[in-house]
Design an enzyme around this catalytic site. Structure first.
Site, PDB file in Angstrom:
ATOM      1  N   SER A  85       0.792  -1.235   0.000  1.00  0.00           N
ATOM      2  CA  SER A  85       0.000   0.000   0.000  1.00  0.00           C
ATOM      3  C   SER A  85       0.820   1.279   0.000  1.00  0.00           C
ATOM      4  O   SER A  85       0.254   2.365  -0.122  1.00  0.00           O
ATOM      5  CB  SER A  85      -0.963   0.002   1.188  1.00  0.00           C
ATOM      6  N   PHE A 143     -10.981 -12.682  -3.223  1.00  0.00           N
ATOM      7  CA  PHE A 143     -10.535 -13.941  -2.616  1.00  0.00           C
ATOM      8  C   PHE A 143     -11.680 -14.499  -1.765  1.00  0.00           C
ATOM      9  O   PHE A 143     -11.592 -14.554  -0.534  1.00  0.00           O
ATOM     10  CB  PHE A 143      -9.293 -13.719  -1.761  1.00  0.00           C
ATOM     11  N   TYR A 187     -10.665   2.452   5.636  1.00  0.00           N
ATOM     12  CA  TYR A 187      -9.600   2.149   4.669  1.00  0.00           C
ATOM     13  C   TYR A 187     -10.074   1.102   3.668  1.00  0.00           C
ATOM     14  O   TYR A 187     -10.589   0.054   4.042  1.00  0.00           O
ATOM     15  CB  TYR A 187      -8.383   1.639   5.433  1.00  0.00           C
ATOM     16  N   ASN A 189      -9.041  -0.589  -0.367  1.00  0.00           N
ATOM     17  CA  ASN A 189      -8.261  -0.633  -1.598  1.00  0.00           C
ATOM     18  C   ASN A 189      -9.077  -0.225  -2.818  1.00  0.00           C
ATOM     19  O   ASN A 189      -8.519   0.236  -3.818  1.00  0.00           O
ATOM     20  CB  ASN A 189      -7.699  -2.044  -1.805  1.00  0.00           C
ATOM     21  N   GLY A 329       2.839  -0.983   3.995  1.00  0.00           N
ATOM     22  CA  GLY A 329       2.224  -1.826   2.982  1.00  0.00           C
ATOM     23  C   GLY A 329       2.308  -3.288   3.348  1.00  0.00           C
ATOM     24  O   GLY A 329       3.191  -3.721   4.097  1.00  0.00           O
TER      25      GLY A 329
END
Length: 408
Positions: A85, A143, A187, A189, A329
């Site tokens: 990240s 996933f 948070y 992605n 990250g």
């Protein structure tokens, strides 16, 4: 605690150090002390790690442990590492360059740029970059076996190629985590895959290519890239995933198609390059003063055990000797932390080749690991000096924005 609950518990639950002392000038640690503190992280159970420390013109690089647990090949300070990240800082800089050029409005709705993906007008570009959009993370959709109590998809998808638009659709299929713009943020992605798609729309270039030419090369980084294959380019380590003890022994995921993270987390780099990148960013060489100031306007964003102060692709972490800026990250098997003083002179970047080594107790709470305490000691020694490091008795927050959150 069931396997499913352990998976859903997420990656970023960490303990935060106690009350912060007033900022103070740190004494520069000697090289032997830095190496000893790095060795202590390896001795606590980390397979291998490498660190680059900078204090103005004085620099140090070190490594401890092994890159390959089978043949005991040692790690080296210059190894190329998946930085996860930390990619978000690169992406945010690229978007803010377009803000400077008048092609992107931070407070415009994302639907202005991507009407085919986002139809609502209540999410702005700024909300993507500071994680207040409250769009859910796509990781559970990418996933799905994780939410079924299985790790099978980590292997099944090792060589899968997945397009950014599909990642966004997976995130949009989950309920929002709150109202857009509300704080604390959450948070995700998904935000940074969308930011990459906005970048593509306004530049007419592939986002990874744009970031490579206008951020990575502009910063003078020679060992930083978006890999074109599942292999890590250059000398590198294994990437050992423990998944809270569910992989025993830990499994190596160094070879992996990173299209599942793209502009949210696919960059590889060296620790030297990371320090150079954040130094040049904080010293105004990659963005003008107005955009750098926007970048450092923080809001509370919830990750794991609690909120952090998050700006636009960068966060603030308060240590006993003052405030530091940077990001961390995580990818399967690798962790990275990069922190810099506000003027970019005192810095540390560290890469580790074993992830999710902690375990959980019967109540689903993370059990502190000796690695965390030793790693926190190395961070404090490098950034705050030996006096502060000697006082550490609680694990500091080494990876507060670890982005591999597995949420229901």
């Amino acid at each position: 605690m069931s396997i499913t609950k352990r998976l859903v518990a997420g990656v970023g639950a960490l303990l935060v150090a106690g009350t912060l002392a007033a900022p103070a000038q740190a004494a520069v640690p000697d090289r032997r002390a830095l190496q000893d503190s790095l060795d202590a992280v390896h001795q606590a159970g980390m397979y291998g790690l490498y660190s680059a420390v900078s204090d103005g013109r004085d620099t140090w690089k070190g490594a401890a442990g092994v890159a390959d647990v089978r043949n005991r090949r040692p790690v080296k300070p210059h190894m190329v590492h998946r930085v996860g990240s930390i990619t978000k800082t690169f992406t945010a800089v690229a978007v803010l360059q377009q803000v400077e050029r008048g092609k992107v409005d931070l407070d415009a709705p994302v639907s202005r740029y991507l009407p085919d993906l986002i139809s609502d007008d209540d999410i702005t570009v700024r909300m993507l970059l500071n994680h207040t959009s409250h769009l859910a993370d796509y990781i559970p959709g990418a996933f799905p076996s994780l939410l079924e109590g299985s790790l099978a998809d980590l292997d099944n998808h090792r060589f899968r190629r997945i397009e950014p638009e599909e990642l966004v659709r997976l995130g949009l299929a989950f309920p929002r985590t709150g109202e857009p713009g509300a704080t604390p943020g959450s948070y995700s992605n998904t935000n940074y895959v969308l930011a990459g798609l906005v970048l593509e729309k306004v530049t007419g270039m592939d986002a990874e290519r744009y970031i490579t030419h206008h951020v990575i090369k502009k910063a003078g980084l020679r060992h930083t890239s978006f890999p074109r294959s599942p292999q890590i380019p250059g000398p590198s380590s294994g990437a050992y995933e423990s998944f809270y003890g569910l992989f025993d022994p830990p499994r190596d995921y160094a070879v992996y198609d990173m299209s599942w993270l793209t502009t949210a987390g696919a960059v590889v780099s060296t620790m030297d390059d990371l320090n150079r990148f954040y130094r040049r960013l904080l010293q105004g060489e990659l963005l003008g003063g107005a955009q750098l100031a926007e970048m450092q306007r923080t809001v509370p964003v919830y990750v794991g055990a609690g909120p952090i102060e998050y700006g636009l692709g960068i966060y603030a972490l308060d240590l006993p000797c003052g405030r530091f800026w940077g990001h961390d990250g995580a990818v399967w098997g690798m962790l990275t932390q990069s922190l810099s003083s506000p003027d970019g002179t005192r810095q540390i970047s560290v890469g580790l080749n074993r992830a999710k080594y902690q375990t959980f107790d019967e109540n689903g709470m993370p059990v502190p690991h000796e690695i965390d305490l030793a790693f926190g000691n190395h961070l404090l020694l490098a950034l705050c000096g030996p006096a502060q490091a000697r006082t550490l008795s609680t694990p500091i927050t080494p990876f507060p924005a670890d982005g591999l959150q597995v949420k229901p």
